[in-house]
Write a protein that holds these residues in place. Sequence first.
Motif, PDB file in Angstrom:
ATOM      1  N   ASP A   1       0.810  -1.221   0.000  1.00 28.81           N
ATOM      2  CA  ASP A   1       0.000   0.000   0.000  1.00 28.81           C
ATOM      3  C   ASP A   1       0.839   1.265   0.000  1.00 28.81           C
ATOM      4  N   GLY A   2       2.122   1.157   0.392  1.00 32.45           N
ATOM      5  CA  GLY A   2       2.969   2.346   0.413  1.00 32.45           C
ATOM      6  C   GLY A   2       3.328   2.840  -0.973  1.00 32.45           C
ATOM      7  N   TYR A   3       3.761   1.913  -1.839  1.00 33.13           N
ATOM      8  CA  TYR A   3       4.161   2.345  -3.180  1.00 33.13           C
ATOM      9  C   TYR A   3       2.987   2.834  -4.025  1.00 33.13           C
ATOM     10  N   PRO A   4       1.796   2.201  -3.969  1.00 33.62           N
ATOM     11  CA  PRO A   4       0.653   2.767  -4.704  1.00 33.62           C
ATOM     12  C   PRO A   4       0.323   4.198  -4.301  1.00 33.62           C
ATOM     13  N   MET A   5       0.553   4.547  -3.036  1.00 39.73           N
ATOM     14  CA  MET A   5       0.356   5.942  -2.620  1.00 39.73           C
ATOM     15  C   MET A   5       1.351   6.859  -3.333  1.00 39.73           C
ATOM     16  N   THR A   6       2.605   6.395  -3.426  1.00 36.66           N
ATOM     17  CA  THR A   6       3.609   7.184  -4.142  1.00 36.66           C
ATOM     18  C   THR A   6       3.261   7.308  -5.619  1.00 36.66           C
ATOM     19  N   ALA A   7       2.764   6.227  -6.207  1.00 38.48           N
ATOM     20  CA  ALA A   7       2.413   6.227  -7.631  1.00 38.48           C
ATOM     21  C   ALA A   7       1.302   7.225  -7.952  1.00 38.48           C
ATOM     22  N   ARG A   8       0.419   7.474  -6.995  1.00 38.93           N
ATOM     23  CA  ARG A   8      -0.642   8.451  -7.240  1.00 38.93           C
ATOM     24  C   ARG A   8      -0.321   9.832  -6.675  1.00 38.93           C
ATOM     25  N   GLY A   9       0.977  10.052  -6.330  1.00 37.20           N
ATOM     26  CA  GLY A   9       1.422  11.394  -5.948  1.00 37.20           C
ATOM     27  C   GLY A   9       1.323  11.719  -4.474  1.00 37.20           C
ATOM     28  N   GLU A  10       1.353  10.688  -3.585  1.00 26.61           N
ATOM     29  CA  GLU A  10       1.236  10.945  -2.148  1.00 26.61           C
ATOM     30  C   GLU A  10       2.389  10.318  -1.366  1.00 26.61           C
ATOM     31  N   PRO A  11       3.647  10.519  -1.777  1.00 28.21           N
ATOM     32  CA  PRO A  11       4.755   9.888  -1.044  1.00 28.21           C
ATOM     33  C   PRO A  11       4.922  10.445   0.365  1.00 28.21           C
ATOM     34  N   ARG A  12       4.716  11.753   0.509  1.00 28.09           N
ATOM     35  CA  ARG A  12       4.877  12.368   1.833  1.00 28.09           C
ATOM     36  C   ARG A  12       3.852  11.824   2.819  1.00 28.09           C
ATOM     37  N   ARG A  13       2.621  11.670   2.366  1.00 29.81           N
ATOM     38  CA  ARG A  13       1.575  11.122   3.234  1.00 29.81           C
ATOM     39  C   ARG A  13       1.902   9.688   3.635  1.00 29.81           C
ATOM     40  N   ALA A  14       2.374   8.877   2.679  1.00 29.49           N
ATOM     41  CA  ALA A  14       2.689   7.475   2.978  1.00 29.49           C
ATOM     42  C   ALA A  14       3.840   7.371   3.973  1.00 29.49           C
ATOM     43  N   LEU A  15       4.892   8.163   3.784  1.00 29.75           N
ATOM     44  CA  LEU A  15       6.025   8.108   4.701  1.00 29.75           C
ATOM     45  C   LEU A  15       5.643   8.563   6.101  1.00 29.75           C
ATOM     46  N   SER A  16       4.922   9.676   6.190  1.00 30.66           N
ATOM     47  CA  SER A  16       4.541  10.181   7.515  1.00 30.66           C
ATOM     48  C   SER A  16       3.614   9.205   8.227  1.00 30.66           C
ATOM     49  N   LEU A  17       2.758   8.533   7.482  1.00 28.43           N
ATOM     50  CA  LEU A  17       1.860   7.547   8.075  1.00 28.43           C
ATOM     51  C   LEU A  17       2.647   6.321   8.554  1.00 28.43           C
ATOM     52  N   ALA A  18       3.631   5.891   7.773  1.00 28.03           N
ATOM     53  CA  ALA A  18       4.468   4.756   8.171  1.00 28.03           C
ATOM     54  C   ALA A  18       5.275   5.089   9.425  1.00 28.03           C
ATOM     55  N   TYR A  19       5.851   6.298   9.472  1.00 32.67           N
ATOM     56  CA  TYR A  19       6.603   6.704  10.655  1.00 32.67           C
ATOM     57  C   TYR A  19       5.715   6.719  11.898  1.00 32.67           C
ATOM     58  N   SER A  20       4.535   7.285  11.765  1.00 31.59           N
ATOM     59  CA  SER A  20       3.633   7.406  12.907  1.00 31.59           C
ATOM     60  C   SER A  20       3.187   6.038  13.405  1.00 31.59           C
ATOM     61  N   ALA A  21       2.837   5.145  12.465  1.00 27.02           N
ATOM     62  CA  ALA A  21       2.414   3.798  12.854  1.00 27.02           C
ATOM     63  C   ALA A  21       3.558   3.036  13.525  1.00 27.02           C
ATOM     64  N   SER A  22       4.766   3.166  12.993  1.00 24.24           N
ATOM     65  CA  SER A  22       5.923   2.507  13.588  1.00 24.24           C
ATOM     66  C   SER A  22       6.181   3.032  14.997  1.00 24.24           C
ATOM     67  N   PHE A  23       6.057   4.340  15.168  1.00 26.85           N
ATOM     68  CA  PHE A  23       6.278   4.946  16.485  1.00 26.85           C
ATOM     69  C   PHE A  23       5.267   4.419  17.498  1.00 26.85           C
ATOM     70  N   PHE A  24       3.999   4.368  17.104  1.00 28.05           N
ATOM     71  CA  PHE A  24       2.976   3.880  18.031  1.00 28.05           C
ATOM     72  C   PHE A  24       3.234   2.414  18.396  1.00 28.05           C
ATOM     73  N   GLY A  25       3.556   1.580  17.397  1.00 26.88           N
ATOM     74  CA  GLY A  25       3.809   0.174  17.670  1.00 26.88           C
ATOM     75  C   GLY A  25       4.980  -0.030  18.618  1.00 26.88           C
ATOM     76  N   GLY A  26       6.069   0.720  18.397  1.00 30.85           N
ATOM     77  CA  GLY A  26       7.241   0.587  19.260  1.00 30.85           C
ATOM     78  C   GLY A  26       6.968   1.040  20.684  1.00 30.85           C
ATOM     79  N   VAL A  27       6.318   2.192  20.840  1.00 32.08           N
ATOM     80  CA  VAL A  27       6.035   2.721  22.179  1.00 32.08           C
ATOM     81  C   VAL A  27       5.023   1.833  22.904  1.00 32.08           C
ATOM     82  N   PHE A  28       3.996   1.373  22.197  1.00 32.24           N
ATOM     83  CA  PHE A  28       2.970   0.522  22.798  1.00 32.24           C
ATOM     84  C   PHE A  28       3.584  -0.750  23.380  1.00 32.24           C
ATOM     85  N   SER A  29       4.470  -1.396  22.611  1.00 37.26           N
ATOM     86  CA  SER A  29       5.059  -2.648  23.085  1.00 37.26           C
ATOM     87  C   SER A  29       5.955  -2.425  24.293  1.00 37.26           C
ATOM     88  N   VAL A  30       6.719  -1.324  24.299  1.00 34.60           N
ATOM     89  CA  VAL A  30       7.606  -1.053  25.436  1.00 34.60           C
ATOM     90  C   VAL A  30       6.798  -0.788  26.698  1.00 34.60           C
TER      91      VAL A  30
END
Length: 539
Positions: free
Chosen positions: A93-122
């Motif tokens: 789902d990340g690359y299709p977002m880039t293909a339709r012109g939304e790379p910044r949105r995909a990256l920021s969403l991936a960073y945010s989701a990764s941050f929540f997952g890491g903090v939640f587990s700790v």
Amino acid sequence: MDLILSAIEILMRWDVALALLAGSVGGVLIGAIPGVGPAVAIAILLPATFSMDPIVGLTVLLGIYGSSMYGGAIPAILINTPGTAVNALTTYDGYPMTARGEPRRALSLAYSASFFGGVFSVICLILFAPLLAKVAPMFGSREIFLAALLGLILVVVAHRGQALIAGALACLGIFLNTIGMEPVKYTQRYTFDQDFLGSGVNLIVVVLGLFALSQAFVLLMDEDEKVHITKLRGGMSQGLRELARHPRVTAVSASFGVLMGMIPGVGEFTAQFMSYTYAQKSSKRPQDFGKGSSEGLIAAETANNAVPAAAMVPLLALGIPGEALTAMMLSVFYVHNVVPGPGLFQNDMDFVVALYLALLILNVLVLGFLLFATRALVQVVKIPNRFLGVCILTLSFVGVYSLRNSATDCLIAAGFGLFGFILKRLSLPAVPIILGMVLGGIMEVKLRSGMARVKEPLDFIDRPISFILFIIIILVLASHILRVWRDRKELKEAEWQNKTASTSFGKLMSRRKNSFLKDRGKEVRGRHSKLLRRLKGLF
């Protein structure tokens, strides 16, 4: 509260702070370079961490382990090439977002989701630390042996379709661990009167060969490709706001990551696919998955970043690694005479909490770094493969030689590097070898000490935890055998249907051919009879 204050005091050192910064930033850089990955980086850094304090060395390795998945999302989203193996699902789902012109949105969403997952587990594991401290002392020699055996079995059966070869490679790892001095009576085993085998096969030499050198060979043989990267415009903070619109998917995916991370041999892939499947089935727009769905991207990135902290539970509580990366970290403990297991939770609980707090701080540092440095960071994707291969090759041999100043170790590492290269080309797993070496040593020692109090076979499982572990082992093996039987049955049914279909099709075509020939013969004979009548009329 006193425990947390003691843990904070351990972390309030300049060398620990520097290790946290170097590990977090270095892990992101390593993850962002396709073809390297955290296993290669940790393998190269292992010899250097042996001279550090345990908390400093482990903080560097944990930093690389926990932050590499952040960086791995960058090439996965921008060029459809996962930076690390666990970011493969991010491309859906990340690359299709880039293909339709939304790379910044995909990256920021991936960073945010990764941050929540890491903090939640700790946070979950810090809250459960007192409970783990009470449960861990219940594990004796027999329980740890069965837990190690269960971990090895789970690693083998996790390689679906390759379980037999994974089991064989795990047995190879167990055999490699037996070479050298026997740990109880100190007799020589499988040395064949060769002095260089007297001290055994060093785990770090094998790790560097199978992971670092083999990857260097792959990079040196692959051709460099020109990479076009989409330009990023605007800020990177919108993903934090969008993440709040999907609280259910985020929480469930993080929970999957924590649960799967605590089970040896399962790890990120299972957590990702379970969370992704759940998100797709519970979504109001399941048709968008694989085409740029924000929920799909959240599920993949949240789950894989919740695993690293959870994977430390079996390592710290029982001394049992669940994957190659935690197996490498285990060697750092042993070098400094810090023995993971029940004693660690009883005597050094502040050290355990300090490691979890280091992971918490790590996630904050990585998120802050990525929000401001992504535009510059994407350029590392363009580093040529062969240049990376030469760098990895050089650093690997330097690391191997620095262990014991032995040229023989370099030759052994080169041999395992060639073997690892063959495994990669054949798409076979190398992880079971490492886990076989680590868990095989644990199983041998614990089995010998546990058998001292065993008079009958059933005495080995006469305690509640050992009995539960034994039942779980039986259930895992039975379910795997049942799954293999079902797969073969489905394969035979599919082959029979294909054969029946092809036979029916052949009969149908044969009937049509015979009918066509019969009609054609009637038509030809009719024409001949007409021609003969005309000839008779002429004469």
